[in-house]
Scaffold this active site. Structure first.
Site, PDB file in Angstrom:
ATOM      1  N   SER A   1       6.155   2.544  -7.057  1.00 45.44           N
ATOM      2  CA  SER A   1       7.313   2.896  -7.883  1.00 45.44           C
ATOM      3  C   SER A   1       8.603   2.784  -7.084  1.00 45.44           C
ATOM      4  O   SER A   1       9.620   2.302  -7.586  1.00 45.44           O
ATOM      5  CB  SER A   1       7.157   4.325  -8.420  1.00 45.44           C
ATOM      6  OG  SER A   1       6.025   4.408  -9.255  1.00 45.44           O
TER       7      SER A   1
ATOM      8  N   SER B   1       5.037   4.699 -16.872  1.00 46.77           N
ATOM      9  CA  SER B   1       5.737   5.372 -17.981  1.00 46.77           C
ATOM     10  C   SER B   1       6.757   6.379 -17.447  1.00 46.77           C
ATOM     11  O   SER B   1       7.835   6.543 -18.026  1.00 46.77           O
ATOM     12  CB  SER B   1       4.726   6.081 -18.889  1.00 46.77           C
ATOM     13  OG  SER B   1       3.909   5.132 -19.532  1.00 46.77           O
TER      14      SER B   1
ATOM     15  N   THR C   1      -1.372  -9.550  -8.953  1.00 51.17           N
ATOM     16  CA  THR C   1      -2.036 -10.362  -9.982  1.00 51.17           C
ATOM     17  C   THR C   1      -1.966 -11.835  -9.575  1.00 51.17           C
ATOM     18  O   THR C   1      -0.901 -12.317  -9.177  1.00 51.17           O
ATOM     19  CB  THR C   1      -1.365 -10.137 -11.347  1.00 51.17           C
ATOM     20  OG1 THR C   1      -1.455  -8.746 -11.660  1.00 51.17           O
ATOM     21  CG2 THR C   1      -2.050 -10.948 -12.452  1.00 51.17           C
TER      22      THR C   1
ATOM     23  N   ILE D   1     -13.042   5.392 -33.945  1.00 52.16           N
ATOM     24  CA  ILE D   1     -13.420   4.859 -35.265  1.00 52.16           C
ATOM     25  C   ILE D   1     -14.771   4.143 -35.185  1.00 52.16           C
ATOM     26  O   ILE D   1     -15.562   4.184 -36.136  1.00 52.16           O
ATOM     27  CB  ILE D   1     -12.305   3.919 -35.791  1.00 52.16           C
ATOM     28  CG1 ILE D   1     -11.078   4.770 -36.183  1.00 52.16           C
ATOM     29  CG2 ILE D   1     -12.785   3.071 -36.971  1.00 52.16           C
ATOM     30  CD1 ILE D   1      -9.822   3.974 -36.460  1.00 52.16           C
TER      31      ILE D   1
ATOM     32  N   GLU E   1       4.519  -2.862 -13.594  1.00 52.73           N
ATOM     33  CA  GLU E   1       5.930  -3.189 -13.887  1.00 52.73           C
ATOM     34  C   GLU E   1       6.721  -1.964 -14.364  1.00 52.73           C
ATOM     35  O   GLU E   1       7.518  -2.044 -15.296  1.00 52.73           O
ATOM     36  CB  GLU E   1       6.014  -4.362 -14.874  1.00 52.73           C
ATOM     37  CG  GLU E   1       5.405  -5.618 -14.264  1.00 52.73           C
ATOM     38  CD  GLU E   1       5.625  -6.864 -15.074  1.00 52.73           C
ATOM     39  OE1 GLU E   1       6.715  -7.038 -15.634  1.00 52.73           O
ATOM     40  OE2 GLU E   1       4.686  -7.687 -15.146  1.00 52.73           O
TER      41      GLU E   1
ATOM     42  N   PRO F   1       0.818  -1.219   0.000  1.00 52.48           N
ATOM     43  CA  PRO F   1       0.000   0.000   0.000  1.00 52.48           C
ATOM     44  C   PRO F   1       0.853   1.272   0.000  1.00 52.48           C
ATOM     45  O   PRO F   1       0.510   2.255  -0.638  1.00 52.48           O
ATOM     46  CB  PRO F   1      -0.809  -0.129   1.300  1.00 52.48           C
ATOM     47  CG  PRO F   1      -0.883  -1.604   1.549  1.00 52.48           C
ATOM     48  CD  PRO F   1       0.397  -2.180   1.037  1.00 52.48           C
TER      49      PRO F   1
END
Ligand SMILES: Cc1cc2nc3c(=O)[nH]c(=O)nc-3n(C[C@H](O)[C@H](O)[C@H](O)COP(=O)(O)OP(=O)(O)OC[C@H]3O[C@@H](n4cnc5c(N)ncnc54)[C@H](O)[C@@H]3O)c2cc1C
Length: 386
Positions: free
Chosen positions: A132, A367, A158, A338, A364, A128
């Site tokens: 990063s 950016s 996961t 589109i 993981e 928690p």
């Protein structure tokens, strides 16, 4: 560099595509809606050998290269990113950590069942209070005789509710920062292991994401992976570098789905008496998607090749994951555009692709963190043209 697929890789791509089209595509919308994790499908993938493709043959794996494993993740994510992520976490993170850093005895005990997906793996790093800045983790493992006693909480894991084998990073020496972290193999049925609240998500709704709680959990010292203090460096750093190649493939698969569905829709949908594919505005969106997807794939292949050649690949893996994930996000947003109103509703899967794509920019290495890694390497090592 040669990016042609070998015959074996081409066969993997084709068999995964056939599997995904028949076993995933018809169900993915319902699984997403119901937040249903299709464990039986993951088990089937294991039984068919897809999930062990790049693991050592001596434990039942296929002994293939990194790109072969990426092809599996890409092909699954084309139709169902949740299944793609579940398999990526199982292969690259949990099982991958054991394959790369565990002892022969540990590998012999765990890998055969993981490779066949008779057991699933989870990899527990995030907490928690630390994402990063993963090395700030606070879960503690204290040595008591022949055991370590683990206390703490992991978040956003996961397969964390469903995995039988969990690789857990915990602090064994509070005074040593990065070098005070160790990795342990924890089995699901160990007393003191529980799961927290259900985590509801924007996307990836058919993948299992869990809080994992360790309350005075006793793990035998023999379950330590490698030496005490090696859990972060070199182990976690290495697993994340490899994992990013898989996430690049995951993102490329989502982006390809968005493009292929958009091409098909643009050919079909008529406005002003002609297919919308005839409008340059639509063509340019498709062209940008295809160009970025190809570039993502080339970056991914390069990182995979460097890894297999035993060369440094951390910067290239970060570049591949950064570019592929931002491509997946951009391509899925365009796919919704589109499709117009139909893109915004659940009759077509592109809205799911858009929701799913977002995780690739976060997990993981966000950016922002990846740009930091790339810039740091550039400023430290300089730039060598590819
Ligand atoms: C669906 C899902 C599945 C996941 N699966 C796993 C798993 O299997 N195992 C596991 O261990 N973890 C898993 N994670 C956790 C994931 O890796 C983290 O969420 C991710 O690393 C980001 O950490 P955070 O969420 O704490 O965000 P934070 O680190 O708090 O980041 C918040 C924002 O601050 C930015 N930021 C942070 N530091 C810096 C900096 N130094 N410079 C600039 N910007 C910065 C970030 O880029 C981001 O935009 C999963 C997460 C999700 C949502």
């Amino acid at each position: 560099m040669n990016f042609d697929l070998t015959d074996e890789q081409r066969q993997i791509r084709e068999t995964v595509a056939a599997f995904a089209e028949h076993e995933l595509k018809p169900h993915s919308t319902a699984w997403d809606k119901d937040e249903y994790f299709p464990r039986e499908v993951v088990e089937k993938l294991g039984a068919l050998g897809f999930l062990g493709v790049a693991f050592p043959e001596q434990y039942g794996g296929g002994g293939a290269d990194t790109l072969s494993q990426v092809l599996v993740v890409e092909g699954l994510s084309r139709y169902d990113a949740s299944v793609g992520l579940a398999c990526a976490a199982h292969m690259s993170l949990g099982s991958g950590h054991i394959a790369k850093f565990a002892s022969d005895r540990q590998k012999a005990k765990y890998l055969p069942d993981l490779i066949k997906a008779k057991k699933l793996a989870a990899w527990c790093l995030t907490e928690p209070g630390s994402g990063s800045d993963a090395a700030a983790l606070r879960t503690a493992a204290t040595r008591e005789g022949d055991n370590y006693v683990i206390n703490g909480n992991k978040l956003f894991i996961t397969n964390g509710n469903v995995a039988e084998v969990l690789v857990v990073m915990a602090r064994t020496d509070p005074a040593k920062g990065h070098d005070g972290i160790s990795a342990f193999i924890v089995e699901r049925d160990t007393p003191g292991l529980t799961n927290g609240r259900k985590i509801e998500k924007l996307g990836m709704r058919a993948s299992d994401t869990a809080e994992v709680i360790f309350d005075n959990l006793k793990v035998p010292a023999e379950n330590l992976i490698g030496q005490a203090g090696q859990g972060f460096r070199p182990q976690t750093v290495s697993i994340l570098e490899s994992g990013r190649i898989g996430i690049a493939g995951f993102a490329a698969g989502i982006a390809r789905g968005a493009m292929e569905d958009s091409v098909a829709y643009a050919r079909e949908r008529k406005q002003f008496g002609k297919p919308i594919a005839d409008f340059q505005a639509i063509q340019w969106m498709l062209a940008d998607m295809a160009t970025r997807i190809d570039a993502s794939w080339v970056l991914t292949c390069r990182a995979a090749q460097l890894r297999d050649q035993g060369k440094p690949f951390g910067r290239e893996a970060a570049m591949a994951k950064l570019f592929a994930s931002e491509t997946a996000m951009a391509a899925t947003v365009k796919a919704v555009q589109i499709h117009g109103g139909y893109g915004y509703v659940t009759d077509f899967p592109v809205e799911r692709y858009m929701r799913d794509a977002k995780i690739s920019e976060i997990g993981e290495g966000t950016s922002e963190i990846l740009r930091m890694i790339i810039a740091k390497s550039l400023l430290h090592d300089g730039y060598t043209p590819a």
